[in-house]
Scaffold this motif. Structure first.
Motif, PDB file in Angstrom:
ATOM      1  N   GLU A  90     -42.139  12.444  34.706  1.00 45.16           N
ATOM      2  CA  GLU A  90     -41.579  12.801  36.006  1.00 45.16           C
ATOM      3  C   GLU A  90     -40.726  14.066  35.877  1.00 45.16           C
ATOM      4  OE1 GLU A  90     -42.193  11.627  38.849  1.00 45.16           O
ATOM      5  OE2 GLU A  90     -42.810   9.527  38.672  1.00 45.16           O
ATOM      6  N   ALA A  91     -40.750  14.893  36.908  1.00 44.46           N
ATOM      7  CA  ALA A  91     -39.950  16.114  36.901  1.00 44.46           C
ATOM      8  C   ALA A  91     -38.487  15.798  36.627  1.00 44.46           C
ATOM      9  CB  ALA A  91     -40.090  16.835  38.243  1.00 44.46           C
ATOM     10  N   ASP A 146     -36.246  14.977  28.707  1.00 44.41           N
ATOM     11  CA  ASP A 146     -35.473  14.442  27.583  1.00 44.41           C
ATOM     12  C   ASP A 146     -35.686  12.942  27.433  1.00 44.41           C
ATOM     13  OD1 ASP A 146     -34.518  16.960  27.083  1.00 44.41           O
ATOM     14  OD2 ASP A 146     -32.594  16.644  28.109  1.00 44.41           O
ATOM     15  N   GLU A 147     -35.710  12.233  28.557  1.00 52.78           N
ATOM     16  CA  GLU A 147     -35.927  10.787  28.524  1.00 52.78           C
ATOM     17  C   GLU A 147     -37.322  10.457  27.994  1.00 52.78           C
ATOM     18  OE1 GLU A 147     -36.068   7.010  31.667  1.00 52.78           O
ATOM     19  OE2 GLU A 147     -35.127   8.904  32.248  1.00 52.78           O
ATOM     20  N   ALA A 148     -38.310  11.217  28.439  1.00 53.31           N
ATOM     21  CA  ALA A 148     -39.682  10.976  27.992  1.00 53.31           C
ATOM     22  C   ALA A 148     -39.828  11.265  26.506  1.00 53.31           C
ATOM     23  CB  ALA A 148     -40.648  11.843  28.793  1.00 53.31           C
ATOM     24  N   ILE A 149     -39.230  12.352  26.042  1.00 51.80           N
ATOM     25  CA  ILE A 149     -39.301  12.698  24.621  1.00 51.80           C
ATOM     26  C   ILE A 149     -38.666  11.603  23.777  1.00 51.80           C
ATOM     27  CG2 ILE A 149     -38.430  14.302  22.872  1.00 51.80           C
ATOM     28  CD1 ILE A 149     -38.722  16.528  24.993  1.00 51.80           C
ATOM     29  N   ALA A 150     -37.507  11.138  24.220  1.00 50.44           N
ATOM     30  CA  ALA A 150     -36.799  10.087  23.474  1.00 50.44           C
ATOM     31  C   ALA A 150     -37.640   8.810  23.400  1.00 50.44           C
ATOM     32  CB  ALA A 150     -35.456   9.811  24.131  1.00 50.44           C
ATOM     33  N   ASN A 168     -44.866  19.522  33.261  1.00 51.26           N
ATOM     34  CA  ASN A 168     -44.168  18.274  32.922  1.00 51.26           C
ATOM     35  C   ASN A 168     -45.006  17.448  31.946  1.00 51.26           C
ATOM     36  OD1 ASN A 168     -42.076  18.948  34.675  1.00 51.26           O
ATOM     37  ND2 ASN A 168     -43.029  17.891  36.398  1.00 51.26           N
ATOM     38  N   LEU A 169     -45.423  18.098  30.862  1.00 52.06           N
ATOM     39  CA  LEU A 169     -46.328  17.469  29.899  1.00 52.06           C
ATOM     40  C   LEU A 169     -45.756  17.498  28.488  1.00 52.06           C
ATOM     41  CD1 LEU A 169     -49.726  19.082  31.003  1.00 52.06           C
ATOM     42  CD2 LEU A 169     -48.852  16.833  31.659  1.00 52.06           C
ATOM     43  N   LEU A 170     -46.077  16.439  27.752  1.00 50.20           N
ATOM     44  CA  LEU A 170     -45.823  16.394  26.318  1.00 50.20           C
ATOM     45  C   LEU A 170     -47.162  16.238  25.619  1.00 50.20           C
ATOM     46  CD1 LEU A 170     -42.921  13.748  26.179  1.00 50.20           C
ATOM     47  CD2 LEU A 170     -42.703  16.236  26.447  1.00 50.20           C
ATOM     48  N   ILE A 187     -42.376   8.036  32.902  1.00 52.79           N
ATOM     49  CA  ILE A 187     -43.753   8.396  32.569  1.00 52.79           C
ATOM     50  C   ILE A 187     -44.674   8.167  33.763  1.00 52.79           C
ATOM     51  CG2 ILE A 187     -45.677   8.010  30.978  1.00 52.79           C
ATOM     52  CD1 ILE A 187     -43.110   9.090  29.672  1.00 52.79           C
ATOM     53  N   VAL A 188     -45.511   9.151  34.074  1.00 51.85           N
ATOM     54  CA  VAL A 188     -46.443   9.055  35.205  1.00 51.85           C
ATOM     55  C   VAL A 188     -47.808   8.567  34.733  1.00 51.85           C
ATOM     56  CG1 VAL A 188     -47.543  10.302  37.102  1.00 51.85           C
ATOM     57  CG2 VAL A 188     -45.241  10.939  36.349  1.00 51.85           C
TER      58      VAL A 188
END
Length: 546
Positions: free
Chosen positions: A58-59, A63-67, A84-86, A109-110
């Motif tokens: 999510e936009a 940082d939350e997604a990476i963690a 907004n991609l990893l 996460i989407v």
């Protein structure tokens, strides 16, 4: 070979045929919901085949997604802010599907998908042995040629260009580029070639390469602060650096059709005698790339100011849409930036793209679950006799128009070859084309067939028309609608594409600056088969004419 194996594994699992970013502020398209997970063993194999997964977050929650990815044992290889991609990998002890299942519980996460491979559209027909080089020129006679098709003989402007292979460019005659040259020869917009790169030193392309005015060549610094070092001529998505040199040949060939320098006494001439070509290397020297790499390339292109993107690449028919959602979102961002995205319909021998989509071209299909992307043009191919090429894909709803692409041919021994009935253009100094590809100019130019070759005719045409004063104020959707509405209808394309027509630039110097052609009717999507496309009047409607 690894990429090919990956494609085969993904194709088997999903039931289809084989085959440096920094955050910026940009409008984000609505993200699709996570697709239903595959059964455990199948899903595990899909992720193992690619070795990488794309995590759409999510936009504002990077940082939350990476963690959370790290917490579940994933290795975050790259962050692509605009999408907004990893891009994540994982060590052997981590089960990718388990990590994915847990991550999808997060509100940050989407969706999560494998990083699927993308490639040059293959020319291999079903039931044929692999396309193999041969020792000698073709023994088979080429198809009979029409008088107008064999040369650019209709030019009536102030003076024909002096490029020595002009009379071999039947494609330019087929689209009436020679008539347009009477008043239009130069494109003032940047055209991004999303491909294997461009040989920016080629004698017929060097003068038309877009040069980044804010970058100091060779100093090893990111002078313009765009996240790419020394991107003078473009971007290499594999290295993350600024050297997009082509060592395959495909991208350089496409670039020559768009903008081979005109009237320089060398080689060929492109649709545009003068233009700014931006090289974006999204396919490697074997002609393969990935979803994540293509997304990076698209986002680089529009951020670099490209108004036209030429994409002679794609996935095989029936590839699940869920595998390529990040690409759709990137093309949507390009549309917000005002860019037109021209894509090859594919070379699957009359595959109906209406029923078995070929992405990214099929993102322009009005029946797409999220609606057609208004900036996408899907291009089929015609041969020298202005008949549908034997290899071209079709789709009366999803494919927009046709352009010159030649014909796939085999000699009496079953060997593939090219000749003067294919598309002549520039090739890279280092390339993959064997002796079965007919060449000119000491090997600096070659004949190739494919919707890959048809696509840059349209990309070049969009750039040329858009640069005319009377059309320069049109939006991307409007310029698309104009070019489609002016295409030349032929009986041979009836029922095979939306316009049932061939690209035609004959209107450019005719003084007709009014895109709509009355009578018109307003039709909601999907488009009735009997209608041709015109510029949209409002977001959820299209204008059509009978």
């Amino acid at each position: 070979m690894k990429l090919l194996h990956t494609a085969l594994v993904i194709a088997t699992l999903f039931g289809v045929g084989a085959i440096g970013a920094i955050p910026v502020t940009a409008a984000q398209p609505a993200a699709a919901q996570p697709e239903a997970p595959l059964p455990g063993p199948a899903a595990e194999a899909a992720y193992e085949a690619t070795g990488e997964m794309i995590v759409r977050y999510e936009a504002g929650k990077a940082d939350e997604a990476i963690a959370e990815c790290k917490e579940r044992g994933l290795v975050v290889k790259e962050v692509h802010g605009p999408g907004n991609l990893l891009l994540c990998g994982w060590p052997k002890e981590v089960k990718a599907v388990t990590a994915r299942t847990e991550l999808l519980k997060s509100k940050a996460i989407v969706y999560i998908i494998p990083n699927a491979p993308v490639s040059i559209p293959p020319l291999q027909p079903a039931g044929k042995a692999p396309l193999a080089p041969r020792e000698a020129p073709a023994a088979a006679a080429p198809p009979a040629l029409e008088a107008k098709s064999t040369s650019v003989s209709g030019y009536t402007g102030a003076g024909a260009p002096n490029d020595p292979f002009l009379n071999k460019l039947w494609g330019m005659s087929a689209i009436n580029a020679d008539k347009a040259w009477g008043c239009a020869r130069e494109a003032k917009v940047v055209v991004a070639v999303l491909d294997t790169g461009i040989d920016y030193n080629h004698e017929d392309l060097a003068a038309n390469m877009r040069r980044n005015p804010y970058e100091v060549p060779g100093d090893g610094l990111d002078n313009d602060g765009n996240g790419v070092v020394d991107d003078v001529f473009g971007f290499n998505t594999f290295t993350g650096g600024g050297d997009p040199m082509d060592r395959h040949g495909h991208g350089t060939h496409c670039a020559g059709t768009i903008g081979g320098v005109g009237n320089n006494g060398l080689g060929v001439v492109g649709v545009n005698w003068k233009v700014q070509l931006l090289a974006v290397k999204v396919l490697n020297d074997n002609g393969s790339g990935s979803t994540f790499g293509l997304v990076k390339g698209i986002d680089y292109a529009w951020r670099a100011g490209a108004k036209v993107m030429s994409a002679s690449l794609g996935w095989q028919p029936g590839t699940p849409r869920a595998l390529v959602l990040p690409v759709r979102e990137a093309i949507s961002r390009a549309e917000v930036a005002g860019a037109v995205f021209v894509a090859a319909a594919g070379n699957n021998y009359r595959n109906n793209n209406d029923t078995r989509p070929v992405y990214p071209a099929s993102f322009g299909d009005p029946s797409d679950p999220d609606g057609a992307l208004g900036n996408v043009i899907s291009v089929a191919a015609i041969n020298i006799n202005q008949q549908p090429s034997n290899f071209t894909n079709v789709g009366k709803r999803s494919v927009h128009l046709a352009a010159p692409g030649g014909e796939v041919k085999f000699d009496s021994a079953g060997a593939f070859f090219t000749d003067e009935t294919d598309i002549l253009s520039s090739v890279a100094a280092t390339n993959t084309f064997g002796p079965n590809f007919k060449r000119e100019g000491g090997g600096k130019y070659a004949y190739l067939p494919g919707t890959s070759m048809a696509t840059p005719h349209v990309s070049g045409a969009i750039a040329l028309v858009w640069s005319r004063p009377e059309y320069s104020g049109l939006s991307g959707r409007e310029i698309k609608g104009l070019v489609l509405s002016k295409a030349r209808r032929v009986d041979a394309l009836k029922g095979l594409c939306a316009t049932e027509a061939i690209l035609d630039l004959g209107f450019v110097c005719a003084g007709d600056a009014d895109p709509p052609c009355p009578p018109i009717i307003i039709c909601p999507v999907p488009c009735p088969p009997s209608c041709a496309w015109l510029p949209p009047s409002r977001p959820k409607c299209r204008l059509f004419r009978r």
